[in-house]
Write a protein that holds these residues in place. Structure first.
Motif, PDB file in Angstrom:
ATOM      1  N   LYS A 191       1.816  -1.659  -5.790  1.00  0.00           N
ATOM      2  CA  LYS A 191       0.776  -2.116  -4.864  1.00  0.00           C
ATOM      3  C   LYS A 191       1.197  -3.316  -4.031  1.00  0.00           C
ATOM      4  N   VAL A 192       2.174  -4.085  -4.494  1.00  0.00           N
ATOM      5  CA  VAL A 192       2.608  -5.276  -3.767  1.00  0.00           C
ATOM      6  C   VAL A 192       4.135  -5.289  -3.694  1.00  0.00           C
TER       7      VAL A 192
ATOM      8  N   PHE B 242       0.648  -3.927 -11.290  1.00  0.00           N
ATOM      9  CA  PHE B 242       0.735  -3.907  -9.829  1.00  0.00           C
ATOM     10  C   PHE B 242       2.030  -3.273  -9.332  1.00  0.00           C
TER      11      PHE B 242
ATOM     12  N   GLU C 270      -4.820  -5.059 -18.826  1.00  0.00           N
ATOM     13  CA  GLU C 270      -4.445  -5.597 -17.523  1.00  0.00           C
ATOM     14  C   GLU C 270      -3.880  -4.505 -16.622  1.00  0.00           C
ATOM     15  N   GLU C 271      -4.226  -4.592 -15.344  1.00  0.00           N
ATOM     16  CA  GLU C 271      -3.742  -3.619 -14.375  1.00  0.00           C
ATOM     17  C   GLU C 271      -2.316  -3.982 -13.940  1.00  0.00           C
TER      18      GLU C 271
ATOM     19  N   LYS D 273       2.778 -16.183  -4.718  1.00  0.00           N
ATOM     20  CA  LYS D 273       2.026 -16.808  -3.627  1.00  0.00           C
ATOM     21  C   LYS D 273       2.040 -18.328  -3.748  1.00  0.00           C
TER      22      LYS D 273
ATOM     23  N   TRP E 146       1.849 -11.981  -9.284  1.00  0.00           N
ATOM     24  CA  TRP E 146       1.821 -11.981  -7.820  1.00  0.00           C
ATOM     25  C   TRP E 146       1.212 -13.278  -7.285  1.00  0.00           C
ATOM     26  N   ASN E 147       0.222 -13.806  -7.997  1.00  0.00           N
ATOM     27  CA  ASN E 147      -0.334 -15.105  -7.609  1.00  0.00           C
ATOM     28  C   ASN E 147       0.716 -16.208  -7.761  1.00  0.00           C
TER      29      ASN E 147
ATOM     30  N   TYR F 165       6.592  -6.930  -4.653  1.00  0.00           N
ATOM     31  CA  TYR F 165       7.021  -7.985  -5.571  1.00  0.00           C
ATOM     32  C   TYR F 165       8.543  -8.117  -5.613  1.00  0.00           C
TER      33      TYR F 165
ATOM     34  N   THR G   3       1.683  -8.237 -12.993  1.00  0.00           N
ATOM     35  CA  THR G   3       0.228  -8.155 -12.882  1.00  0.00           C
ATOM     36  C   THR G   3      -0.222  -9.084 -11.752  1.00  0.00           C
ATOM     37  N   ARG G   4      -1.531  -9.182 -11.572  1.00  0.00           N
ATOM     38  CA  ARG G   4      -2.052 -10.064 -10.532  1.00  0.00           C
ATOM     39  C   ARG G   4      -1.630 -11.507 -10.774  1.00  0.00           C
ATOM     40  N   ARG G   5      -1.511 -11.920 -12.042  1.00  0.00           N
ATOM     41  CA  ARG G   5      -1.104 -13.292 -12.349  1.00  0.00           C
ATOM     42  C   ARG G   5       0.282 -13.597 -11.791  1.00  0.00           C
TER      43      ARG G   5
END
Length: 307
Positions: free
Chosen positions: A96-97, A93, A90-91, A140, A136-137, A99, A132-134
């Motif tokens: 990048k965001v 984050f 997994e990337e 959101k 950050w989602n 958070y 991870t993207r999970r």
């Protein structure tokens, strides 16, 4: 400068300050620390509408589609749970965001006027160092929920209910608590969740949702730890109430034990019988039976309530 007191005290203080300093009386406090205070005919509403809208704009979520829940449904299936441990491929984050900034803004909301997002924010705050993207989602998802509930807040009513006592009907200013534990809410680290909320006249004044630091061996064990936390918390708002009423010259009421509602009958019965070193309790430290002692002293009363 915010002043608190009776009408007579406020008039005297304002007159004295104006005689010493050049100042202007702005009237009742209507905005303080991003808290909007609205004075209604039947009570006071405290909310963070402007702050919520500002947060949504700062993170480019002001045009997002509203949702009805702050968090997606979780499952014990590791592959399907959106908050399962990070996978090797997994990337991350990390840079990048924003958070950390988002979690900080949401924590302020959760701690001031929005207990409905406390659990979701507490859960996502655990992944600041390995998001991870999970995750950050997940942030959101909270933004989508806030988009549809920007006007929610805490309403403090002027009306007072009455309760029957041996001395006749008295105004009910009792503090009422609700405590519950989410057994193995973090199954990957074998941790449970502590949650409690305290109300006066059905208005929330204190709440918390946090992961327990100890590994519990049963749901009963987790509930005992939660009641211990709730029992310790309830004395602070009670002392504040006593101080305010005594300094304001308000009439006192009959001293009732504080009621804390709990849904697990076995836990309630075990705490009533005090700490007994047996196969089911020998691994639980005696200090967590603090609520039993407070029941013996008639400071609190733990009652069962349906989940």
């Amino acid at each position: 400068m915010n002043l608190i007191g009776t009408s007579t005290e406020l008039e005297e203080i304002v007159a004295h300050l104006k005689s010493e300093f050049e100042m202007k009386d702005l009237g009742k406090t209507r905005y303080c620390l991003n808290l909007k205070i609205e004075y209604c005919s039947d009570g006071i509403l405290v909310h963070q509408l402007n702050y919520t809208q500002k947060v949504l704009r700062n993170f480019n979520e002001d045009k997002t589609k509203p949702s009805s829940t702050p968090i997606v449904v979780r499952t014990l299936d590791v592959k399907r749970d959106p908050f399962h441990p990070n996978e090797d491929d997994e990337e991350i984050f990390e840079l990048k965001v924003p958070y950390v900034s988002a979690i900080g803004a949401l924590l302020y909301l959760a701690q001031c006027t929005r207990p409905d997002i406390s659990f979701a924010v507490n859960l996502l705050a655990r992944y600041i160092n390995a998001l991870t993207r999970r995750h950050w989602n997940g942030v959101k998802d909270i933004f989508c929920y806030l988009k549809g509930t920007t006007d929610l807040g805490l309403f403090y009513t002027h009306k007072s209910s009455r309760v029957a006592t041996p001395y006749g009907p008295q105004i009910d200013y009792r503090l009422v608590g609700y405590a519950d534990a989410g057994y193995l809410s973090d199954p990957y680290r074998a941790r449970s969740q502590t949650g409690y909320v305290f109300t006066i006249e059905d208005t929330t004044i204190s709440w918390r949702s946090t992961k327990q630091t100890l590994v519990t061996t049963s749901s009963n064990h987790a509930e005992i730890l939660t009641l211990n936390k709730a029992s310790r918390e309830c004395f602070c708002p009670r002392e504040v109430m006593v101080h305010i009423r005594s300094t304001r010259g308000l009439t006192s009421v009959v001293d009732f034990p504080m009621t804390i509602f709990e849904d697990k009958a076995a836990c309630i019965e075990q705490l009533k019988k005090r700490y007994i070193k047996g196969d089911n309790t020998k691994h639980i430290a005696p200090k967590f039976f603090y609520s039993h002692q407070q029941q013996q002293h008639q400071n609190i009363e733990v009652k069962q309530i349906r989940s």
